[in-house]
Design an enzyme around this catalytic site. Structure first.
Site, PDB file in Angstrom:
ATOM      1  N   HIS A 116      47.999  39.033  77.622  1.00 12.49           N
ATOM      2  CA  HIS A 116      48.422  40.184  78.422  1.00 12.49           C
ATOM      3  C   HIS A 116      48.929  39.792  79.803  1.00 12.49           C
ATOM      4  O   HIS A 116      50.013  40.208  80.227  1.00 12.49           O
ATOM      5  CB  HIS A 116      47.268  41.174  78.565  1.00 12.49           C
TER       6      HIS A 116
ATOM      7  N   ARG B  78      40.857  40.317  66.969  1.00 12.19           N
ATOM      8  CA  ARG B  78      39.783  40.740  67.862  1.00 12.19           C
ATOM      9  C   ARG B  78      38.484  39.964  67.646  1.00 12.19           C
ATOM     10  O   ARG B  78      37.532  40.118  68.405  1.00 12.19           O
ATOM     11  CB  ARG B  78      39.549  42.248  67.711  1.00 12.19           C
TER      12      ARG B  78
ATOM     13  N   ASP C 237      37.423  45.059  73.496  1.00  7.97           N
ATOM     14  CA  ASP C 237      38.202  46.030  72.734  1.00  7.97           C
ATOM     15  C   ASP C 237      37.644  47.438  72.814  1.00  7.97           C
ATOM     16  O   ASP C 237      38.403  48.416  72.886  1.00  7.97           O
ATOM     17  CB  ASP C 237      38.273  45.594  71.264  1.00  7.97           C
TER      18      ASP C 237
ATOM     19  N   ALA D 227      52.850  45.162  66.916  1.00  3.30           N
ATOM     20  CA  ALA D 227      51.451  45.511  66.657  1.00  3.30           C
ATOM     21  C   ALA D 227      51.320  46.955  66.171  1.00  3.30           C
ATOM     22  O   ALA D 227      52.163  47.811  66.462  1.00  3.30           O
ATOM     23  CB  ALA D 227      50.618  45.312  67.917  1.00  3.30           C
TER      24      ALA D 227
ATOM     25  N   TYR E  41      60.331  36.920  72.390  1.00  5.50           N
ATOM     26  CA  TYR E  41      60.073  37.817  73.515  1.00  5.50           C
ATOM     27  C   TYR E  41      61.006  37.543  74.697  1.00  5.50           C
ATOM     28  O   TYR E  41      61.453  38.464  75.382  1.00  5.50           O
ATOM     29  CB  TYR E  41      58.619  37.680  73.961  1.00  5.50           C
TER      30      TYR E  41
ATOM     31  N   LYS F 255      45.466  47.988  77.140  1.00  7.54           N
ATOM     32  CA  LYS F 255      44.137  47.609  77.619  1.00  7.54           C
ATOM     33  C   LYS F 255      43.507  46.615  76.639  1.00  7.54           C
ATOM     34  O   LYS F 255      43.904  46.580  75.471  1.00  7.54           O
ATOM     35  CB  LYS F 255      43.251  48.843  77.780  1.00  7.54           C
TER      36      LYS F 255
ATOM     37  N   LEU G 250      50.406  42.602  72.809  1.00  5.26           N
ATOM     38  CA  LEU G 250      49.991  41.300  72.295  1.00  5.26           C
ATOM     39  C   LEU G 250      48.468  41.179  72.344  1.00  5.26           C
ATOM     40  O   LEU G 250      47.785  42.002  72.951  1.00  5.26           O
ATOM     41  CB  LEU G 250      50.625  40.198  73.146  1.00  5.26           C
TER      42      LEU G 250
END
Length: 319
Positions: free
Chosen positions: A78, A164, A176, A12, A57, A96, A73
Site C-alpha cells: 500500500h 491475508r 484486515d 482485486a 502498474y 485500508k 494491492l
C-alpha cells in the site's frame, strides 16, 4: 463538476464494490485497470467496460488519461505504490489498512502534501449516515457519559492460499478486521492513551485471532476481538452512564440504524462506496475536504503498531 477519471491498480475482488459505488455518482468515472498480467487486465477491462487496460502498474501511472488511482494491492504494498502513484502525479485512494508502520504512513502523506495531491485511506463505513448517526448520538449525550466500548469483527477464512494469511504481505486478523474495530473506537473516543494486545497465531505466523484492550482519555475503556477462525460476527457497542448505543451491523450497514436503549433510531440508506467516491473525487476537484486525512491515518497506524508490539512482548504500549 467534471468527473474525476480513476484507474484501478489491480484486479482485486474489492474493486467490484468500488465499481458499483462509482456507477451511482457523476463525480467519478473509472476508466482504467492495470495488472501484472496483460491478458487479465484486458479481460477485466472488457468485462467492466473500461477504456484502458495496462500491462503493469507503472504503465497506468504514466498515462495522463488517469487522474487518480484506487490501490487494492496486498497490505504490504500500500505505502510503496501510493508513493509511486503520487510521484507520478496521481491522487490516491488506498484501501485500508494503509499500513502498520507509522513512519511509512507519514512519509506517504508528506509526498502527497508536497505535490498538492489528495491521499485518503479507504474506510468506506466511515462515510455512511449510520456511522454519522452513532457519533451524533454519543456526542449529544444520548447515552450519558461515554464509559466503555466493545467491538467484534470475525469470519472464517478457509483458503490457505489467501494473501491475508501471508506474513510477507502484512496479513493478519488485526490488519484486515481489527483495523475497523480500532477505527470505530477512535472515532468515538479519540486516540488511545495505552493499549494491550494478545494474538492467536496460525501456521504461517500471522494472527488468526486478536484481542485488544484500549484506554482512552477520561477513563473510557475499549475492548474488541477479531479473527479469521471464528464464527461470522460484526458489532459495536458504546456504553454510557445512562444507556447503550449499538450498531448491530457497523461495517456493511445493510439495514442502517442505531439501537439506543433498545429503541431503533433510523439512519438513511446509502451506498458507502458511492459516498466514499464522492468525497474523494470532490476533494480532488477542490470542492470538499477529505473525510479521512493524514492525522487519522498516522494515528491508526500507531495504534496497530502498538498492539502488535504489545502482543509480541506481553506489555502494555503507548501508541
Amino acid at each position: 463538476m467534471e468527473p474525476v477519471r480513476w484507474g484501478l491498480l489491480s484486479t482485486a475482488r474489492i474493486n467490484d464494490a468500488i465499481l458499483r459505488g462509482a456507477a451511482l455518482t457523476d463525480t467519478t468515472e473509472i476508466v482504467a485497470v492495470a495488472s501484472r498480467d496483460r491478458a487479465r487486465a484486458e479481460a477485466y477491462a472488457r468485462e467492466h467496460s473500461l477504456e484502458h487496460a495496462y500491462d503493469g502498474y507503472d504503465a497506468m501511472l504514466a498515462d495522463d488519461a488517469v487522474e487518480a488511482v484506487y490501490i487494492s494491492l496486498p497490505n504490504s504494498l500500500h505505502v510503496e505504490w501510493s508513493i509511486r502513484a503520487l510521484e507520478a502525479g496521481k491522487h490516491v485512494l488506498c484501501e485500508k489498512p494503509f499500513g502498520r508502520r507509522p513512519d511509512e504512513v507519514e512519509r506517504a502523506f508528506a509526498v502527497a502534501d508536497a505535490a498538492g495531491l489528495v491521499l485518503m485511506e479507504a474506510f468506506m463505513y466511515r462515510h455512511h449516515p449510520q456511522t454519522l448517526k452513532l457519533v451524533e448520538l454519543v456526542r449529544s449525550g444520548a447515552i450519558g457519559e461515554l464509559r466503555q466500548l466493545r467491538g467484534v469483527f470475525s469470519w472464517m477464512l478457509k483458503d490457505p492460499t489467501d494473501v491475508r494469511l501471508d506474513p510477507a504481505l502484512d496479513g493478519g486478523a488485526l490488519m484486515d478486521l481489527g483495523c475497523y474495530c480500532i477505527h470505530m473506537q477512535r472515532d468515538l473516543a479519540g486516540e488511545p492513551e495505552v493499549v494491550f494486545g494478545q494474538q492467536r497465531s496460525g501456521p504461517t505466523g500471522i494472527d488468526l485471532g486478536f484481542t485488544a484492550l484500549l484506554r482512552f482519555a477520561g477513563d473510557v475503556l475499549g475492548e474488541f476481538h477479531c479473527g479469521f477462525d471464528l464464527p461470522e460476527a460484526s458489532r459495536l457497542e458504546a456504553i454510557g452512564s445512562e444507556g447503550i448505543a449499538v450498531l448491530p451491523d457497523p461495517i456493511s450497514a445493510a439495514d442502517p440504524h442505531v439501537e439506543v436503549n433498545g429503541d431503533r433510531v433510523e439512519a438513511e440508506y446509502a451506498d458507502r462506496y458511492c459516498l466514499q467516491a464522492e468525497n474523494f473525487s470532490r476533494a480532488v476537484r477542490g470542492e470538499a475536504t477529505p473525510l479521512l486525512g493524514r492525522d487519522d491515518a498516522v494515528a491508526q497506524a500507531r495504534t496497530i503498531a502498538a498492539l502488535y508490539a504489545s502482543a509480541e512482548d506481553g506489555r502494555a504500549r503507548v501508541p
